[in-house]
Design an enzyme around this catalytic site. Structure first.
Site: not given
Ligand code: G3H
Ligand code: 13P
Ligand code: ZN
Length: 314
Positions: A87, A139, A185, A217, A219
């Site tokens: 990711d 992206e 996010h 993003g 959620s």
């Molecule tokens: O979009 C990012 C994901 O929510 C991952 O977040 O970099 O804190 O693991 P992180």
């Molecule tokens: P959320 O913060 O909305 O869960 O998005 C997660 C995301 O896009 C990870 O790449």
């Molecule tokens: Zn993301």
């Protein structure tokens, strides 16, 4: 079936008018909760790992945990397809490392660069990945909020230009594209009313027929978890996500992959906080992590069945 790429998953999802859930993982309980939900609903699933997750848990642990999850799934008599995805790959080297390490899908996030630089970087990753049978998500456009260490203020939010999206896919050969239509996010996505630019999604789909679009993003920040966090000692006032009806609508359109991380964090934190307050005698991590794992399983089950519509598609 075990580890697969997103290729057939997305073809089927596009035709079937549903989306695959892409859930961020960084420890055993999260992986187990997601896999239990996907297994019992017979859903294909994407387990995704950020650069931050790799740093936190160590890439070797994460790969082995995912392998263990697949083996356990097979031993239980099921065989759901699982994608191991990077990711927000920040650079070519991280993507290469994941491709060489057995990931079946990587994201190269060049959205912070100019169009031309993004094209060049994405193409470099696509060339390396495709030679090795790995698919690439790219992206275009900027999501307001925090993307790993990229901080884009709300005022700089930049929706994806559909014409550019068409050109970008043509020039890079990427397999799926994350676009900016108003999601962001984290747990604070909208100040006022939630709004997504479905007109942009429609125009992108028109210009790129049958091409899988990704929603980051995504959620929904369930009020139930926000209230639980706030009730049991937390402080996340005003947290707000994408309404689930909007995600459902996106899933019936060109969106084939919906990313969910914050809802996992919230489900776990809400339940752990509740346990600490209501059961102060607890000091065995298995008690509260077990509750957190079950909360992830229940939340992911709900997403698969009621939002993504990918149950019984494995
Ligand atoms: O979009 C990012 C994901 O929510 C991952 O977040 O970099 O804190 O693991 P992180
Ligand atoms: P959320 O913060 O909305 O869960 O998005 C997660 C995301 O896009 C990870 O790449
Ligand atoms: Zn993301």
């Amino acid at each position: 079936m075990g580890l697969v790429t997103t290729k057939k998953m997305f073809e089927d999802a596009y035709k079937g008018g549903y989306a695959i859930g892409a859930f961020n993982v960084n420890n055993m309980e999260i992986i187990q909760g997601i896999m239990e939900a996907a297994s019992k609903t017979n859903a294909p699933v994407i387990l995704q790992v950020s650069a931050g997750a790799r740093k936190y848990a160590n890439p070797i642990y994460l790969k082995k945990l995912v392998e263990a999850a697949i083996e356990c799934n097979k031993q239980s008599g099921k065989d759901i397809p699982v994608v191991l995805h990077l990711d927000h790959g920040p650079d070519f080297e991280t993507c290469k490392d994941c491709i060489d390490g057995g990931f079946t899908s990587v994201m190269i996030d060049g959205s912070k660069y100019s169009f031309e630089e993004n094209v060049a970087l994405t193409k470099k990753v696509v060339d390396y990945a495709h030679k090795r049978g790995v698919v690439v998500e790219a992206e275009l456009g900027k999501l307001a909020g925090i993307e790993d260490d990229v901080n884009v203020s709300q005022s700089d939010a930049m929706y994806t230009d559909p014409k550019e999206a068409e050109e970008f896919v043509k020039q890079t050969g990427c397999d799926s594209l994350a676009i900016a239509i108003g999601t962001s996010h984290g747990a604070y996505k909208f100040k006022g009313e939630a709004k997504l630019r479905f007109d942009i999604l429609e125009e992108v789909a028109k210009r790129l027929p049958n091409f899988p679009i990704v929603l980051h993003g995504a959620s929904s920040v369930p009020q139930e978890f926000v209230d639980m966090c706030n009730k049991y000692g937390g402080s996340i006032p005003g947290a707000k996500g994408v309404p689930e009806e909007m995600l459902r609508k996106a899933a019936t359109m060109a969106v084939c992959k919906i990313n969910i991380d914050s809802d996992i964090r919230l489900a776990m934190t809400a339940n752990i906080r509740e346990c600490f307050v209501n059961e102060p005698e607890v000091f065995d991590p298995r008690t509260y992590l077990g509750k957190a794992r079950k909360a992830v399983e229940d939340m992911v089950t709900h997403k698969i069945v009621d939002v993504l519509g990918c149950n019984d598609k494995a």
